[in-house]
Design an enzyme around this catalytic site. Structure first.
Site, PDB file in Angstrom:
ATOM      1  N   HIS A   1      -0.947   6.543   8.605  1.00 51.96           N
ATOM      2  CA  HIS A   1      -0.149   5.388   9.029  1.00 51.96           C
ATOM      3  C   HIS A   1       1.329   5.583   8.699  1.00 51.96           C
ATOM      4  O   HIS A   1       2.203   5.409   9.552  1.00 51.96           O
ATOM      5  CB  HIS A   1      -0.679   4.122   8.346  1.00 51.96           C
ATOM      6  CG  HIS A   1       0.054   2.871   8.721  1.00 51.96           C
ATOM      7  ND1 HIS A   1      -0.364   2.033   9.720  1.00 51.96           N
ATOM      8  CD2 HIS A   1       1.196   2.319   8.226  1.00 51.96           C
ATOM      9  CE1 HIS A   1       0.475   1.022   9.826  1.00 51.96           C
ATOM     10  NE2 HIS A   1       1.427   1.171   8.930  1.00 51.96           N
ATOM     11  N   GLU A   2       1.607   5.934   7.446  1.00 50.09           N
ATOM     12  CA  GLU A   2       3.016   6.081   7.048  1.00 50.09           C
ATOM     13  C   GLU A   2       3.662   7.273   7.747  1.00 50.09           C
ATOM     14  O   GLU A   2       4.841   7.212   8.120  1.00 50.09           O
ATOM     15  CB  GLU A   2       3.125   6.211   5.528  1.00 50.09           C
ATOM     16  CG  GLU A   2       2.486   5.076   4.746  1.00 50.09           C
ATOM     17  CD  GLU A   2       2.927   3.690   5.193  1.00 50.09           C
ATOM     18  OE1 GLU A   2       4.055   3.537   5.690  1.00 50.09           O
ATOM     19  OE2 GLU A   2       2.122   2.746   5.053  1.00 50.09           O
TER      20      GLU A   2
ATOM     21  N   GLY B   1       0.822  -1.200   0.000  1.00 51.44           N
ATOM     22  CA  GLY B   1       0.000   0.000   0.000  1.00 51.44           C
ATOM     23  C   GLY B   1       0.853   1.244   0.000  1.00 51.44           C
ATOM     24  O   GLY B   1       0.616   2.182  -0.758  1.00 51.44           O
ATOM     25  N   ALA B   2       1.874   1.271   0.867  1.00 52.46           N
ATOM     26  CA  ALA B   2       2.761   2.418   0.958  1.00 52.46           C
ATOM     27  C   ALA B   2       3.945   2.010   1.820  1.00 52.46           C
ATOM     28  O   ALA B   2       3.939   0.977   2.471  1.00 52.46           O
ATOM     29  CB  ALA B   2       2.047   3.625   1.567  1.00 52.46           C
ATOM     30  N   MET B   3       4.986   2.864   1.817  1.00 55.74           N
ATOM     31  CA  MET B   3       6.208   2.549   2.548  1.00 55.74           C
ATOM     32  C   MET B   3       6.730   3.797   3.232  1.00 55.74           C
ATOM     33  O   MET B   3       6.832   4.859   2.621  1.00 55.74           O
ATOM     34  CB  MET B   3       7.257   1.977   1.584  1.00 55.74           C
ATOM     35  CG  MET B   3       8.584   1.646   2.217  1.00 55.74           C
ATOM     36  SD  MET B   3       8.409   0.394   3.499  1.00 55.74           S
ATOM     37  CE  MET B   3       9.755   0.875   4.581  1.00 55.74           C
ATOM     38  N   GLU B   4       7.100   3.648   4.512  1.00 55.23           N
ATOM     39  CA  GLU B   4       7.408   4.782   5.379  1.00 55.23           C
ATOM     40  C   GLU B   4       8.841   5.264   5.325  1.00 55.23           C
ATOM     41  O   GLU B   4       9.323   5.865   6.287  1.00 55.23           O
ATOM     42  CB  GLU B   4       7.069   4.402   6.827  1.00 55.23           C
ATOM     43  CG  GLU B   4       8.024   3.417   7.489  1.00 55.23           C
ATOM     44  CD  GLU B   4       7.581   1.971   7.378  1.00 55.23           C
ATOM     45  OE1 GLU B   4       8.065   1.142   8.166  1.00 55.23           O
ATOM     46  OE2 GLU B   4       6.755   1.667   6.497  1.00 55.23           O
TER      47      GLU B   4
END
Length: 896
Positions: free
Chosen positions: A304-305, A268-271
């Site tokens: 979230h990220e 979904g995504a990466m922090e």
């Protein structure tokens, strides 16, 4: 391409790294067809590792061509090192030194989307969990933390945007129309948080002033032409920054915070520190292209990220077994954010529904594991609902047990102790225990025990003494995890958990009663958090004037299965009066579930017996009317109108019968539509909105209920349904309403179906995310030709098997959200999935293994379906060169 099978890695074998890296200087030069990566690492022996001076330096490296290697400027002879089995080993190194390597990589051929890879608009990275080793040689583990400086070089015309972690410190041009930019991250980080981008992108820029007065530049980068779909993501960034300051006192620590959206992305995504890489579906939104749910998902994923900046980046995991340390905690934080900025009750209900749909079956299936597993073969397979969602529930239980104020003190202590460190789950629990004074030793069993515990609750009322007693027993169903651990010589003891059971008691009028336990001098409110620590416990309440109805596990206070013998009358009472939104919804779900399972039995027996009680229909009528009284919540009613899913119903059966489940659920929907046609139509018309579109608040709730009514009305006579859905589609002024019509028409075998599907595609075929919705509604259709349609769509111009979003929208949606057809008795659904896995595995093993997870519960079906499933699983498992990602999932499914 063939893959090396990874051996099993055990938590018990953890050792500190023999060498540490203090500073990293990367130079990534991108050219046509390849990239050259020069790395300069400042290395020193780790005094805490206890390794001898003769310990070799071992670095990870995958699909790298080594061009040069030197220590302290001296080029190493070929016999001074070895590169084999994805490891670079240098036998003799000094106590501290500078290692320089230059490697050749081919990101254009990187279909795994791990490491540095090519997408339509440029080059992007994904390094979690073990992608950095595909960029350069490095000790690719989270407990090696270093400060990074990165220079990115590329053609200026093709790739005008050059980004990396941290803050920009220099830029310039070079010969041949090329340019470069250097970025410096002032904070030490593990390699999995590294990121860089070289691409042609549009940028939306804004600023946020932190509570200390610092000015932070916020930027969202998207593919050219998509700037008009970025505003919501930018607003979500700023909203998240303020919330984290207000609730946890955490401030953004860099001068730049950037989000880059890419259409080819496994997750979904990466922090990544200061440079988050996102799947486009969690960035792009416009009223005509995104639904209300899309907007809310963007809020939550951006939050979230961003929240990971502290819970994951500033304090990270010591090893990958501790993955839930950052993910469970950060999911909890984004859940709390969601409850604060959206409807708290609806948000919590959606989380509970999602947990039961994905995590509870995982606990009962072949991949069962605790939130901190004791072993793994491929870490990519442990980005699971257990680690994320159950991990968040375990953090929530701590919050419930110790209270919000003590939890905040615990968070402050956690950062005070561990900022800049790679730590363990025990470190987090210790901070909470020390801040609250509550002994959480027993609570830590949640980190090591697998499975969903059952709470068997009984009650008795003594009218003479006016005492009401709740008896609670903890039951622990066996899981596949214990068998695996026993086979590995690691037997797992099962003991009672420490958990919060939040309760209230309702009288005949639906009022909550004051609660005083035996031995207490006075009642302490009408809601109590009972702390369970023993296998069996009793709680006795005094001064209860009459037999109450218990409201148990309020707010879903623990991730358990609640077994209490509610009568239909009691459930109807809770539906009408319970002040806890989750339990009011839960009462309706329990009632519907019992009715549907009774219907399944009757359908299996081919009986004509009546199985839908009139009282249930009236309860739904009352529920629908409640949306229109003062204080009514249409969004909550919309959630309550959703019947339990076919997958959830299957989990309640000894042997799953997907055909009977589907028939019973459809029959109940059709019965409700006929019986409640008038109030459904009235609600549908009364909820129409003429205001300018907003994805939030009251308007979104009204839309949710109106579209739920449409879904029921579409179950009426085919001609009437066709007319109503077609009209809704034509008049829709936003994608939420459009998709409600599209989802309904996809299930109807009427002429308008093809007209609407075709017109939708013709209009939106250049919007990738909208096309994904078009693929998904067809993949989840109940019509008999759906399996053939999915196979045909795989050859459609809209589908690309190399793009994870397309695979998830079409194939995983079919396998995971269409049980009737995936589990077809002739095995056709299983064959389709197996064929896709075989195609995908050489291209992208992570995506292939996620398709395989749809087979987790194959042993719960009848013998015929089991035989078909086993045949396909064996066919794929014995394929030569299978990846470790896919072989681990299939091996566990098959019991090997």
């Amino acid at each position: 391409m063939t893959y090396a099978k990874h051996s099993t890695i055990y938590l018990k074998d953890y050792t500190a790294p023999a060498y540490l890296i203090d500073k990293v200087a990367l130079d990534i030069s991108i050219h046509a067809g390849f990239a050259q990566v020069t790395a300069r690492l400042e290395v020193r022996r780790n005094p805490a590792a206890g390794s001898s001076a003769a310990a070799p330096l071992v670095l990870n490296g995958e699909e790298l061509t080594l061009e040069r290697i030197a220590i302290d400027g001296a080029v190493l002879a070929s016999d001074a090192y070895t590169y084999a089995d994805e490891r670079l080993t240098i036998a003799a190194v000094p106590q501290s030194f500078v290692l320089e390597t230059c490697v050749h990589i081919e990101p254009d051929k990187n279909t795994q989307l791990s490491g540095l890879y090519r997408s339509a608009d440029g080059y992007f990275t994904q390094c979690e969990a073990e992608g950095f080793r595909r960029i350069t040689f490095y000790p690719d583990r989270p407990d090696v933390m270093a400060k990074f400086v990165c220079t990115v070089r590329a053609d200026k015309t093709q790739f005008p945007v050059l980004l990396a972690n941290g803050n920009p410190i220099a830029q310039g041009e070079e010969e041949g129309g090329r340019h470069w930019a250097t970025w410096e991250d002032p904070f030490a980080k593990p390699a999995y948080l590294f990121a860089c981008v070289a691409a042609k992108l549009d940028m939306l820029e804004d600023h946020y002033i932190t509570r200390s007065g610092r000015r932070v530049r916020c930027a969202v980068y998207v593919e050219p032409g998509k700037l008009d779909q970025c505003a919501h993501a930018m607003a979500a960034i700023k909203k998240s920054m303020k919330w984290d300051e207000d609730v946890f006192g955490l401030e953004m620590d860099l001068d730049h915070y950037m989000i880059v959206a890419v259409g080819d992305f496994n997750m979904g995504a990466m922090e990544n520190k200061g440079l988050n890489i996102f799947n486009t579906k969690y960035v792009l939104a416009r009223p005509d292209t995104a639904t209300d749910t899309d907007y809310q998902n963007i809020d939550r994923v951006v939050a979230h990220e961003y929240f990971h900046n502290w819970t994951g980046n500033r304090v990270t995991c010591r090893d990958w077994f501790q993955l839930s340390l950052k993910e469970g905690l950060t999911v909890f934080r984004d859940q709390q954010f969601g409850m604060d900025v959206h409807s708290a009750g609806v948000t919590r209900i959606q989380e509970v529904r999602g947990l039961r749909a994905a995590q509870f079956p995982e606990d009962a299936g072949p991949m069962a594991h605790p939130i901190r597993p004791a072993s793994y073969a491929e870490i990519n397979n442990f980005y699971t609902a257990t680690v994320y969602e159950k991990g968040a529930e375990i953090i929530r239980m701590i919050h419930t047990l110790i209270g919000a104020q003590a939890f905040r003190r615990g968070m402050d202590l956690y950062f005070q102790r561990h900022d800049g460190q790679a730590v363990t789950c025990e470190d987090f629990v210790a901070a909470m225990q020390d801040a609250s004074g509550m002994d959480l030793t027993q609570f830590k069993r949640w980190y090591n025990q697998a499975g969903t515990p059952k709470l068997v609750v009984s009650s008795r009322y003594d009218s003479a003494s006016k005492r009401y007693t709740l008896g609670v027993e903890q039951v622990f169903p066996a899981t596949a995890y214990e068998d695996r651990m026993a086979n590995d010589g690691l037997p797992q003891a099962r003991g009672p958990y420490h958990l919060p059971l939040v309760v209230s008691l309702l009288n005949e009028q639906g009022q909550e009663l004051p609660l005083r336990l035996v031995g207490e001098s006075a009642a302490q409110g009408t809601q109590r958090t009972l702390q369970l620590r023993e296998a069996r416990q009793e709680f006795v309440f005094e001064d209860i004037a009459s037999q109450p109805v218990p409201s148990l596990l309020r707010g879903f206070s623990a991730p358990v299965v609640l077994d209490y013998p509610y009568s239909e009358q009691e459930l109807t009472h809770l539906m009408a009066f319970d002040a806890d939104a989750v339990n009011r919804w839960e009462a309706g779900q329990r009632l519907a579930c019992s009715i549907l399972l009774r219907g399944v039995e009757i359908i299996q027996k081919a009986s004509n017996d009546e199985w839908i009680p009139a009282g249930y229909v009236e309860a739904i009528r009352h529920l629908l009317a409640s949306a229109f009284v003062p204080g009514g919540d249409p969004a909550l009613v919309a959630e309550a109108l959703q019947l339990p899913s076919e997958t959830y119903l299957g989990e309640q059966m000894e042997v799953i019968d997907p055909d009977a489940i589907h028939a019973a659920r459809l029959a109940l929907r059709q019965h409700l539509a006929r019986a409640l046609r008038q109030p459904l139509e009235e609600a549908y018309h009364n909820l129409a909105c003429a205001e300018a579109y907003s994805p939030e608040g009251e308007q979104a709730g009204k839309r949710a209920l109106r579209n739920a009514c449409l879904g029921y009305l579409a179950e009426l006579d085919a001609k009437d349904a066709e007319e109503m859905v077609s009209s809704h589609f034509e008049q829709a002024g936003n994608m939420t309403d459009t998709m409600a019509a599209l989802s309904a028409i996809a299930n109807l075998d009427v002429p308008a179906r093809h007209v609407i599907l075709d017109s939708f595609y013709a209009k939106w075929k250049h919007e990738a995310l909208v096309v994904d919705k078009w693929l998904q509604v067809q993949a989840t259709s109940r019509l008999p030709h759906t399996t053939a349609d999915v196979s045909a769509l795989m050859g459609h111009e809209a589908f690309d098997i190399r793009n994870p979003n397309k695979v998830y929208s079409l194939v995983r949606a079919f396998c995971g959200a269409n049980p009737k057809h995936f589990h077809a008795a002739d095995g056709s659904g299983y064959r389709l999935a197996a064929n896709v896995m075989l195609q995908l595995d050489p291209l992208n093993p992570q995506v292939a293994s996620r398709i395989a997870r749809c087979f987790d519960r194959w042993k719960k079906f009848d013998a015929t379906r089991q035989a078909h499933a086993r045949e396909q699983l064996e066919r794929v498992y014995h394929q030569a060169g299978l990846s470790s990602d896919l072989s681990e999932v299939l091996g566990k499914a098959l019991g090997y």
